[in-house]
Scaffold this motif. Sequence first.
Motif, short mmCIF file in Angstrom:
data_model
loop_
_atom_site.label_atom_id
_atom_site.label_comp_id
_atom_site.label_asym_id
_atom_site.label_seq_id
_atom_site.Cartn_x
_atom_site.Cartn_y
_atom_site.Cartn_z
N MET A 1 35.79 36.75 28.86
CA MET A 1 36.31 36.37 30.18
C MET A 1 35.40 35.32 30.81
SD MET A 1 38.72 37.07 32.45
CE MET A 1 38.95 36.31 34.07
N GLN B 1 33.72 31.29 40.13
CA GLN B 1 34.75 32.29 39.84
C GLN B 1 34.03 33.60 39.56
OE1 GLN B 1 38.29 31.13 37.46
NE2 GLN B 1 37.15 29.27 37.05
N ASN B 2 34.52 34.65 40.15
CA ASN B 2 33.85 35.94 40.05
C ASN B 2 34.86 37.04 39.74
OD1 ASN B 2 32.41 34.23 42.43
ND2 ASN B 2 30.89 35.37 41.27
N PRO B 3 34.34 38.20 39.28
CA PRO B 3 35.24 39.33 39.02
C PRO B 3 35.98 39.75 40.30
CG PRO B 3 33.09 39.71 38.04
CD PRO B 3 32.95 38.49 38.90
N ARG B 4 37.13 40.35 40.09
CA ARG B 4 37.90 40.87 41.21
C ARG B 4 37.89 42.39 41.20
NH1 ARG B 4 43.52 37.90 42.05
NH2 ARG B 4 43.84 38.15 39.80
N VAL B 5 38.04 42.97 42.38
CA VAL B 5 38.03 44.43 42.52
C VAL B 5 39.47 44.95 42.55
CG1 VAL B 5 37.35 46.37 43.99
CG2 VAL B 5 35.87 44.35 43.81
N PHE C 1 44.84 44.67 43.51
CA PHE C 1 43.67 43.88 43.90
C PHE C 1 43.30 44.11 45.36
CE2 PHE C 1 45.14 41.24 40.28
CZ PHE C 1 44.00 41.40 39.50
N MET C 2 42.04 44.36 45.57
CA MET C 2 41.47 44.46 46.92
C MET C 2 41.64 43.13 47.61
SD MET C 2 37.51 45.43 47.72
CE MET C 2 36.89 45.62 49.40
N GLU C 3 41.99 43.18 48.90
CA GLU C 3 42.19 41.96 49.67
C GLU C 3 41.00 41.71 50.60
OE1 GLU C 3 44.75 39.92 49.44
OE2 GLU C 3 46.51 41.07 48.82
N ASN D 1 33.91 49.14 34.74
CA ASN D 1 33.66 47.74 34.41
C ASN D 1 34.69 47.34 33.36
OD1 ASN D 1 31.03 46.81 35.69
ND2 ASN D 1 30.27 48.66 34.65
N VAL E 1 35.28 44.35 31.77
CA VAL E 1 34.66 43.03 31.65
C VAL E 1 35.60 41.99 31.05
CG1 VAL E 1 32.74 41.75 30.60
CG2 VAL E 1 32.36 44.03 31.53
N GLY F 1 37.63 40.67 33.66
CA GLY F 1 36.94 40.31 34.90
C GLY F 1 37.30 41.17 36.08
N VAL G 1 36.50 44.91 38.31
CA VAL G 1 35.86 46.19 38.59
C VAL G 1 36.96 47.05 39.20
CG1 VAL G 1 34.18 47.38 40.05
CG2 VAL G 1 33.55 45.22 38.96
#
Lengths: 186, 186
Positions: free
Chosen positions: A1, A40-44, A76-78, A109, A111, A114, A116
């Motif tokens: 990812m 760009q980062n992982p999404r919750v 997805f958390m907003e 995780n 991964v 991407g 959590v």
Amino acid sequence: MTGISIHYCSVCGHETQKKVPEGDHRPRDVCDHCQTVHYQNPRVVTGCLPVYQNKILMCKRAIEPRKGYWTLPGGFMELGETMEEGAARETMEEACAHVTIESLYMLFNVVHVGHVSAFFLAKLENPDFAPGEESEEVALFAEDEIPWDQLAFSTIGRTLRHYFEDRQAGLFPMRLEYVTPPEHRD
Amino acid sequence: MTGISIHYCSVCGHETQKKVPEGDHRPRDVCDHCQTVHYQNPRVVTGCLPVYQNKILMCKRAIEPRKGYWTLPGGFMELGETMEEGAARETMEEACAHVTIESLYMLFNVVHVGHVSAFFLAKLENPDFAPGEESEEVALFAEDEIPWDQLAFSTIGRTLRHYFEDRQAGLFPMRLEYVTPPEHRD
């Protein structure tokens, strides 16, 4: 990812370049025109395990990925909400059900995509529920009724298995686990 | 925290429009040219509380926000890593220190800045450390040496206070807490 490529700068519209910014350690999409670095980062993903009189509320997915398979309500958390608020919101959206969020139960995780993923234990306040736009069907399942071979994601099966095991002991410790690609399907 | 405006589509470079996509519930930046919906979501901050012989390893920030104030090593989780790997990586980057990540200790909803912050208990394997690029100074602090009035973020103070209290009981339960805007400064 490693993220999708950001070809154009969202701030000024110029083409970006892939480069390692000064003081950074990995390649990013950088705009040489306005100097914006596009991280760009992982999404919750936040969801819950809604319990009503020893049964679990589950949703049959009406959308891809994993259309037609059963899941716990989540998404997805907003921005602008807590993980708990996100889990309750997703349950309202997917199952038209009102839950009281209790404790954080599972954290994964994931991964390779991407993510959590967080699942909370929750209390379904009353047996009023119905399919939301993203669900074909919503139903309560006792332990021996869970559609184990039709679960949407491995995180769902793991969460349910831990729950039924922990329920025997009456203790629900928070667990942080790692999901490997082959067994996870989203 | 409602996110920055994405004025241009990162996929095709055309101007975006703010609208609620079909089946969605909130306004997003949408590209009418290629139909891409540009979601914005909270980011995960991952860090740790590195312990070496009853002392805590802390970093004095060399960068904004909160330059000159003390923090625990941590930063944004990257794609391709677990939260634990991210916490260890940040500790190496900021304090040039090798830690073994133990259990998840604190989880914070920092809604006003769109963060979920995770802190792990960690073991500093040896007293080899040095300031990384983002730190002015790195040092070990006993409980009575913590610079309480020079902490960078409220999450740091909360994590440390819980730790010293829990250490007396020898039990370190995971806590999920909410950080309100006035007391948090990043």
